[in-house]
Design a protein around this motif. Sequence first.
Motif, PDB file in Angstrom:
ATOM      1  N   THR A 341       0.946  -1.105   0.071  1.00  0.00           N
ATOM      2  CA  THR A 341      -0.049  -0.130  -0.105  1.00  0.00           C
ATOM      3  C   THR A 341       0.840   1.253   0.013  1.00  0.00           C
ATOM      4  O   THR A 341       0.592   2.240  -0.880  1.00  0.00           O
ATOM      5  N   VAL A 345       1.000   4.490  -3.064  1.00  0.00           N
ATOM      6  CA  VAL A 345       0.530   5.991  -2.682  1.00  0.00           C
ATOM      7  C   VAL A 345       1.045   6.937  -3.581  1.00  0.00           C
ATOM      8  O   VAL A 345       0.558   7.891  -4.025  1.00  0.00           O
ATOM      9  N   ARG A 349      -1.123   9.988  -5.852  1.00  0.00           N
ATOM     10  CA  ARG A 349      -0.719  11.221  -5.605  1.00  0.00           C
ATOM     11  C   ARG A 349      -0.679  11.769  -6.984  1.00  0.00           C
ATOM     12  O   ARG A 349      -1.133  12.930  -7.117  1.00  0.00           O
ATOM     13  N   LEU A 355      -6.307   8.517  -1.641  1.00  0.00           N
ATOM     14  CA  LEU A 355      -5.456   7.426  -1.037  1.00  0.00           C
ATOM     15  C   LEU A 355      -6.207   6.089  -0.516  1.00  0.00           C
ATOM     16  O   LEU A 355      -5.402   5.223  -0.365  1.00  0.00           O
ATOM     17  N   ALA A 358      -5.349   2.897  -2.376  1.00  0.00           N
ATOM     18  CA  ALA A 358      -3.885   2.124  -2.224  1.00  0.00           C
ATOM     19  C   ALA A 358      -4.241   0.584  -1.688  1.00  0.00           C
ATOM     20  O   ALA A 358      -3.779  -0.096  -2.147  1.00  0.00           O
TER      21      ALA A 358
END
Length: 402
Positions: A341, A345, A349, A355, A358
């Motif tokens: 995860t 991220v 982004r 988020l 993720a």
Amino acid sequence: MGETAHVSADAWTSPVTVVSALSLAAWLWLLLARGSFWRTDVRLPALEEPGAWPSVCVVVPARDEAAVLPASLPSLLAQDYPGRAEVFLIDDGSTDGTGELACELARRHEGLPLTVASPGEPPAGWTGKLWAVRHGVDLARAREPEYLLLTDADIAHAPDSLRRLVAAARTGGFDVVSQMARLRVESVWERLVVPAFVYFFAQLYPFRWIGGKGGTAAAAGGCVLLRAETAERARIPDAIRHAVIDDVALARAVKGGGGRVWLGLADRVDSVRPYPRLHDLWRMVSRSAYAQLRHNPLVLAGTVAGLALVYLVPPASLVVGAATGSSAAAVLGAAAWLVMTGTYVPMLRYYRQPLWLAPLLPFTAFLYLLMTVDSAVQHYRGRGAAWKGRTYTRPDAVPEKG
């Protein structure tokens, strides 16, 4: 106490725990030893504008692209480039008026000169796209350009895109400068699948390794600036005429001949092609996934096993461990999922996505696993890879109209 130790030892040697530990080890290796693939800060290198700007010819292969041309072609014609530049759009047998629309857009938008040409049907051993590229390169060579910009018909460029590419190539001494265009992310399925597509690509071809002297070579076909002399020396596109994944093949041909290649994420180069449904994204991936595996069943089996170990085992271990009371499996699975995860991220982004997507990466990876298997199934059914209505069942096959 001895009985407790025995139970604890059994917990750590159970098959579920061992597989969980292997998955976590794989993620730690990916995190620390895979070229920092998860970082998204590989952008155009430092550049200095040259005193004299070299000439550039832009080659755009296009087949049935009338839906996206109004959003992409004007951006090429409007390039703010100080040197001599010209655009060649190669209409590869379109049935939707792509060539006529391109001419109309050129009349409406002032800017770089545009030539529209058609190469006819590709001969045996050529993919349609590369046959169109070859026709465009042949036309461009009459202008004796120093650079060729190979860009897809769905790619929109910021006004300074060409000058920044050329300046980066000259400053860094690169034979190829390529940018991974920012793909469209608007529909639910695009948000779920597209960032992962680029993440998986970077994991396979870490951008930091491409610019070095090692063997890793790749490019992003939507935006490739190529030194014309290098193209001639490497016999591009003839040397890669059968390649379905033409961008990677081009980079390998250049780097194999001693050329320097750079690839990074784009800031102001965008794909305008929509993939609103899962079916659209499925076709995009499955059309070439098995070709990426060199049509090798053993490589396919290894890929499926690897995807399962790396992406599916962590959440499965957490669930199974929690359900069976195996804290070791649960902890290892949770740790692997957490690393996974965290590495995803930065890509979310970059694509300006929430988020909370993720932790869903295992689900997306499972979709990619199915797409890869489907690609192999289609290959053995004789449908092969496809590009704009053509299928290619083997490298020397005559393209079939679909």
